[in-house]
Each structure stands twice: as structure tokens, then as C-alpha cells.
Design a protein around this motif. Structure first.
Motif, short mmCIF file in Angstrom:
data_model
loop_
_atom_site.label_atom_id
_atom_site.label_comp_id
_atom_site.label_asym_id
_atom_site.label_seq_id
_atom_site.Cartn_x
_atom_site.Cartn_y
_atom_site.Cartn_z
N GLY A 103 7.49 11.38 14.08
CA GLY A 103 8.34 10.05 14.70
C GLY A 103 7.46 8.88 15.05
O GLY A 103 8.05 7.81 15.43
N ARG A 104 6.26 9.15 14.76
CA ARG A 104 5.34 7.98 15.24
C ARG A 104 5.21 6.84 14.16
O ARG A 104 5.32 5.62 14.34
N ASP A 105 5.05 7.03 12.77
CA ASP A 105 4.85 5.95 11.72
C ASP A 105 6.02 5.82 10.97
O ASP A 105 6.24 6.54 9.98
N THR A 106 7.07 4.97 11.38
CA THR A 106 8.34 4.82 10.59
C THR A 106 7.92 3.76 9.58
O THR A 106 8.34 2.65 9.65
N VAL A 107 7.16 4.06 8.53
CA VAL A 107 6.91 3.50 7.26
C VAL A 107 7.55 3.96 6.04
O VAL A 107 7.78 5.25 5.97
N VAL A 108 7.85 3.08 4.91
CA VAL A 108 8.43 3.58 3.78
C VAL A 108 7.81 2.65 2.88
O VAL A 108 7.52 1.63 2.71
N VAL A 109 7.83 3.48 1.54
CA VAL A 109 7.35 2.81 0.26
C VAL A 109 8.93 2.99 -0.61
O VAL A 109 9.34 4.19 -0.64
N ARG B 88 0.65 -1.28 -0.12
CA ARG B 88 0.14 -0.04 -0.06
C ARG B 88 0.93 1.15 -0.14
O ARG B 88 1.95 1.28 0.00
N THR B 89 0.23 2.29 0.02
CA THR B 89 0.93 3.67 -0.10
C THR B 89 0.70 4.16 1.53
O THR B 89 0.30 3.34 2.47
N PHE B 90 0.83 5.62 1.66
CA PHE B 90 0.30 5.90 3.14
C PHE B 90 -0.71 6.24 3.40
O PHE B 90 -1.97 6.81 2.82
N LEU B 91 -1.27 6.03 4.91
CA LEU B 91 -2.46 6.22 5.30
C LEU B 91 -2.72 7.61 5.58
O LEU B 91 -1.85 8.44 5.83
#
Length: 279
Positions: A148-154, A137-140
Motif C-alpha cells: 500500500g505504500r508505492d501506488t505507482v503503475v507502468v 522508468r520501471t519499478f524501483l
């Protein structure tokens, strides 16, 4: 004048015939020089005029900040201004905020990292560009709001292929960006290079991750109107004209000047087509 030119041409012809070797070298040098310059010019123009690898790329527009003179462009928009413009501009459809950055990328903690280009983006970035991931997926919507909360990467398709062997199991795994663990949530489609035709982007993170990845970035970046560092890209709302959108931005800029005089008194807003920003 014509007689003088004719005499000069005859004199030049006689000199060339007296030194055929020199004449041949001179002609070849000129031909090579002209050919090389023409080839370089053609390549440069082709790159500059090449559309972005997104659907309906010619429809993309940008919003920039200007000084009162209107001819000095700071280009950057603050995150609070971006949020206000996005919510108030009815002639613009889905504005996205972005900022380029560099970071070191490693698959594991013990692995040596390499420096790569990345992009921090608002959560609606891929929706605005009409780009869908080939994996994951992409980002919510809320992943670019809390620092600093959502350490997610595409990851880009190229990075996924070259660095991770196109392993489909990469989604859900952790990688490291500048030593910080990030969870891979998606892969961009093949050929998508972001908003820069000259430098492909290796990864995308939520805007809220800028303070984490860029040393010296204030932790309250998303709350400060005086920090104009973001590029804003979007599309016109169907049925709206470029002139209508420009007029609407002028009204929004004046409203922001009155509401926030300490930070916005001297700044206006400029609408440009994405292609025009390359010159």
C-alpha cells in the motif's frame, strides 16, 4: 480383403454417379469442414508456439510448486518462497514473480471506468525480461516490499495509445485503478504483451499493490508461505544447464521443507521451459 475394398469402391462410385447433385454437395461439405478444421488448427498451433515478445524468449524458464507425487502441479509459489529461491538458486539468473489481476481503469475520478487485465510484478520483472520503457522508468527495488505504500503503475503501450492518446505528459500524472489513485511512472515498448500471448496486459503494478487492488487479499500476503499464488519466471545463469538448475531446485525445496515444515513439508519445486507451460 483387397477384393472387398475394390467392390466397395466400385459400389460407392456407382451410387455417386446416380446422384450427382447429392455427390457435389457432400464433397463440398467435406472439403469445407476439413479446410476449416485445418485452418483453426494452424491458427491455434501458431498462437501456442509463438514466442513471447521479449529478447531471447526461448531462454525463459518457470519455477512451479509440486505435491510429493510430482505430477500434480499447483504452479503457484508464495512470496517468501520466491525470495528464498531467488537468493539461493545460483543456476538461475534473475527470477521474477507475477500475478494476473483485473481492475477498473479511469483517467479521472469523475470518468466512467472500464475493466482491464493487469499484472502485479516483482520490481525486477522488466529487468528479467530485458524490457526497457519507451517513456519514464520501471519499478524501483523497494517498490514491491511494503504493502500500500508505492501506488505507482507502468502502462502498456497499447493502453497509453488508446486511452491517453499517446500523450508523453502522462508520466507523472495520476490515473485511477479500482478507484485508487496511481501515479504513472513508465510506458512499455510497442508490441510487448507481458507473459500471456492470449491476453495482453493493460498495466503493471508492484507486487505490494495486490491487497489494494484485489478485495479479500490478506494484507500480509508478502509474508505468508501458505499462500501460493505467484508465477515465477526467469532465465538460466550463463554456463548453467537445465539439469543443473533442476538439481539445485530440488536441494532448495528440501531445505525449505526442513526449515518450514508447517507450510512446505509437502511441496517440491519443478523447473520447466516457458514454452512447455502452455501445453
Amino acid at each position: 480383403m483387397l477384393e472387398t475394398i475394390w467392390q466397395d469402391l466400385r459400389h460407392g462410385a456407382r451410387m455417386l454417379t446416380k446422384n450427382p447433385g447429392f455427390s457435389l454437395i457432400a464433397i463440398m461439405s467435406i472439403a469445407l469442414g476439413v479446410g476449416a478444421n485445418a485452418a483453426m488448427f494452424s491458427v491455434a498451433v501458431g498462437l501456442i508456439l509463438r514466442p513471447l515478445s521479449v529478447p531471447a524468449a526461448s531462454e525463459l524458464i518457470t519455477v512451479s510448486a509440486t505435491t510429493p507425487a510430482g505430477d500434480v502441479r499447483t504452479n503457484g509459489i508464495s512470496y517468501p518462497d520466491y525470495v528464498d529461491i531467488r537468493s539461493r538458486a545460483h543456476a538461475l539468473n534473475g527470477l521474477a514473480a507475477t500475478r494476473f489481476l483485473t481492475a477498473s481503469l479511469a483517467r479521472e475520478r469523475q470518468e466512467s471506468a472500464q475493466s482491464v487485465f493487469g499484472m502485479a510484478v516483482s520490481a525486477n520483472f522488466f529487468d528479467v525480461l530485458r524490457v526497457r520503457p519507451v517513456l519514464g522508468r520501471t519499478f524501483l527495488p523497494d517498490e514491491d516490499r511494503v504493502g500500500g505504500r508505492d501506488t505507482v503503475v507502468v502502462l502498456s503501450h497499447e493502453t497509453w495509445t488508446e486511452q491517453f492518446g499517446a500523450d508523453p505528459a502522462i508520466v507523472g500524472r495520476e490515473i485511477r485503478l479500482t478507484g485508487v489513485p496511481f501515479t504513472v511512472v513508465g510506458i512499455t515498448p510497442d508490441g510487448f504483451t507481458g507473459l500471456n500471448i492470449f491476453q495482453p496486459v493493460a498495466f503493471y503494478v508492484p507486487m505490494s499493490m495486490l491487497p489494494t487492488l484485489l478485495p479479500g487479499t490478506p494484507p500480509d500476503l508478502l509474508e505468508r508461505r501458505d499462500l501460493r499464488t505467484l508465477r515465477v519466471t526467469g532465465r538460466l545463469t550463463p554456463g548453467s544447464s537445465f539439469a543443473q538448475a533442476s538439481q539445485e531446485l530440488d536441494l532448495i525445496a528440501r531445505a525449505l521443507q526442513q526449515e518450514h515444515p508447517a507450510t512446505n513439508e509437502r511441496y517440491g519445486l519443478l523447473l520447466r521451459r516457458e514454452m512447455d507451460t502452455r501445453f
